[in-house]
Design a protein around this motif. Structure first.
Motif, PDB file in Angstrom:
ATOM      1  N   ALA A  60     -48.412   9.803  29.515  1.00  0.00           N
ATOM      2  CA  ALA A  60     -49.075   8.937  30.488  1.00  0.00           C
ATOM      3  C   ALA A  60     -48.041   8.350  31.436  1.00  0.00           C
ATOM      4  O   ALA A  60     -48.355   7.537  32.290  1.00  0.00           O
ATOM      5  N   GLY A 104     -51.257   5.811  34.230  1.00  0.00           N
ATOM      6  CA  GLY A 104     -50.715   5.077  33.089  1.00  0.00           C
ATOM      7  C   GLY A 104     -51.499   3.835  32.737  1.00  0.00           C
ATOM      8  O   GLY A 104     -51.446   3.362  31.597  1.00  0.00           O
ATOM      9  N   TYR A 140     -40.357 -15.097  33.754  1.00  0.00           N
ATOM     10  CA  TYR A 140     -41.436 -14.098  33.926  1.00  0.00           C
ATOM     11  C   TYR A 140     -42.092 -13.744  32.579  1.00  0.00           C
ATOM     12  O   TYR A 140     -43.322 -13.769  32.451  1.00  0.00           O
ATOM     13  N   GLN A 187     -49.901   3.171  42.963  1.00  0.00           N
ATOM     14  CA  GLN A 187     -49.381   4.546  42.985  1.00  0.00           C
ATOM     15  C   GLN A 187     -49.965   5.315  41.796  1.00  0.00           C
ATOM     16  O   GLN A 187     -50.596   4.725  40.909  1.00  0.00           O
ATOM     17  N   GLY A 233     -46.708  -0.201  29.144  1.00  0.00           N
ATOM     18  CA  GLY A 233     -45.682   0.839  29.191  1.00  0.00           C
ATOM     19  C   GLY A 233     -44.522   0.424  28.291  1.00  0.00           C
ATOM     20  O   GLY A 233     -44.374  -0.755  27.966  1.00  0.00           O
ATOM     21  N   GLN A 266     -48.055   3.017  25.739  1.00  0.00           N
ATOM     22  CA  GLN A 266     -48.488   4.199  26.473  1.00  0.00           C
ATOM     23  C   GLN A 266     -47.809   5.471  25.942  1.00  0.00           C
ATOM     24  O   GLN A 266     -46.617   5.474  25.674  1.00  0.00           O
ATOM     25  N   SER A 276     -42.779   4.380  41.155  1.00  0.00           N
ATOM     26  CA  SER A 276     -42.869   2.927  41.228  1.00  0.00           C
ATOM     27  C   SER A 276     -43.312   2.470  42.613  1.00  0.00           C
ATOM     28  O   SER A 276     -42.958   3.090  43.617  1.00  0.00           O
ATOM     29  N   ILE A 330     -45.565   8.683  34.493  1.00  0.00           N
ATOM     30  CA  ILE A 330     -45.445   9.512  35.690  1.00  0.00           C
ATOM     31  C   ILE A 330     -44.113   9.234  36.377  1.00  0.00           C
ATOM     32  O   ILE A 330     -43.706   8.072  36.496  1.00  0.00           O
ATOM     33  N   GLY A 339     -48.797   6.527  39.168  1.00  0.00           N
ATOM     34  CA  GLY A 339     -48.410   6.066  37.826  1.00  0.00           C
ATOM     35  C   GLY A 339     -49.281   4.906  37.367  1.00  0.00           C
ATOM     36  O   GLY A 339     -49.715   4.845  36.206  1.00  0.00           O
ATOM     37  N   GLY A 346     -52.652  -6.308  32.973  1.00  0.00           N
ATOM     38  CA  GLY A 346     -52.616  -6.704  34.384  1.00  0.00           C
ATOM     39  C   GLY A 346     -51.602  -5.901  35.163  1.00  0.00           C
ATOM     40  O   GLY A 346     -50.827  -5.131  34.596  1.00  0.00           O
ATOM     41  N   MET A 347     -51.674  -6.083  36.468  1.00  0.00           N
ATOM     42  CA  MET A 347     -50.705  -5.430  37.353  1.00  0.00           C
ATOM     43  C   MET A 347     -50.313  -6.401  38.446  1.00  0.00           C
ATOM     44  O   MET A 347     -51.121  -7.243  38.845  1.00  0.00           O
TER      45      MET A 347
END
Ligand code: AQP
Length: 332
Positions: free
Chosen positions: A184, A22, A128, A16, A147, A180, A197, A186, A18, A7-8
């Protein structure tokens, strides 16, 4: 098929380069071999300074960029984290088996809390990684592509899964992180030893997926290099040029030595012009597709709802099993 989860955070209007290289490019390939779950982790984004109206926009935009980059909602489960309430519910249960000291050792929390300062360092930021563990464990995930900076969180997830399974009986698959590759990763075009970022202080060195292509081309032309003048990969001594080579290779599928050969004896100007074209050719169509999807948010929302329903089915099963195992009385 083995299951994959990633997820992001919807922490900016645009992803971006990366995030694209990535994560998204790899996700696109992985969805062939895995039963893949890709979420837009909006609950995680709430641990950063938040503007409610903007969060909604960013969440849709992030989902649209997943699809525009080739994640297919008919094949992969692409959904918004908060649409599946089990994430928050399992987080609570997992938090009761997470050691306070154990959570306190997470280096991302230490870094972020220092950056945010005491006022903005919340309990949510502290937990988190527990929410991240819930994300992964709800789906009986086999592999988690991440990552290097997220590796510690996946290790915690594994520890929590094993602890729960031992204490209460097996409820979770124990996931494996897939880290990663260095090529990969950046870096910022203006500060090529810092990772590119979404939340960089200045965006002069950030290539945005949804930027106007001419703005991205300009950023490439202005990227920091060195005085040697030769297009050669050497991460240690030539971080700027090496980063540009990595981006070039990732976006064209070519090997770095072949690109070095092509630009041997030519200046950085030529090389940057070549890369600017590559970036425009790759990001241009992704941008067009994302903007087209955002033009019809109702259609996008329907796809997200259908995918959330699919995710819920699996997540609810895991959660019910967990509730049963920890001894919560079932409502009749
Ligand atoms: N510079 C990068 N190079 C390679 N991969 C990257 N990712 C992020 N930056 C790079 C990958 O993209 C995914 C995004 O994860 P995230 O949104 O949870 O947050 P992040 O890793 O912290 O990414 P950002 O862009 O720097 O976001 P903010 O500013 O919100 O913290 C991950 O798979 C990550 O590896």
């Amino acid at each position: 098929k083995p299951r994959l989860y990633s997820g992001m955070q919807p922490s900016a209007d645009s992803l971006q380069a990366g995030n694209y290289i990535g994560a998204l490019l790899q996700w696109r390939t992985l969805q062939d071999t895995y039963d893949a779950f890709f979420s837009v982790v909006d609950l995680h984004a709430l641990t950063q300074p938040n503007d409610p109206a903007e969060l909604r926009v960013k969440t849709r935009r992030t989902a649209a960029q997943y699809i525009a980059a080739g994640i297919e909602p008919s094949r992969s489960t692409l959904y918004v984290q908060s649409h599946v309430p089990a994430h928050a519910e399992l987080t609570w249960i997992l938090s009761t088996i997470t050691g306070f000291g154990e959570a306190g050792r997470m280096t991302q929390f230490k870094d972020k809390s220092q950056r945010y300062g005491a006022d903005q360092t919340t309990v949510g930021l502290f937990t988190y990684p527990v929410l991240m563990a819930a994300d992964i464990l709800l789906y009986q995930t086999d592999i988690v592509p991440v990552g290097e900076d997220q590796k510690q969180h996946v290790e915690l997830t594994r520890d929590l899964a094993e602890r729960f399974n031992t204490r209460y009986g097996r409820a979770f698959e124990v996931p494996t992180p897939v880290i990663q590759k260095d090529t990969a990763r950046i870096y910022d075009l203006q500060n090529p030893t810092a990772k590119m970022s979404k939340s960089a202080e200045s965006d002069a060195g950030v290539l945005w997926l949804l930027d106007d292509p001419s703005a991205s081309a300009k950023k490439v032309m202005r990227a920091v290099t060195d005085s040697e003048g030769s297009v050669r990969y050497d991460r240690e001594n030539k971080p700027g040029v090496s980063n540009l080579l990595v981006i070039y290779a990732a976006l064209t599928g070519r090997q770095i030595p072949a690109i070095e050969d092509e630009y041997a004896g030519r200046g950085y100007g030529d090389f940057k012009k070549g890369l600017a074209e590559v970036v425009v050719d790759e990001f241009g169509p992704v941008r067009e597709r994302a903007l087209a999807l955002l033009d019809d948010p109702a259609e996008l929302d329907r796809a997200l709802a259908a995918n959330a329903a699919r995710a819920s089915e699996i997540a609810e099963r895991t959660l019910a099993d967990v509730y049963e195992k920890v001894g919560l009385l079932r409502r009749v």
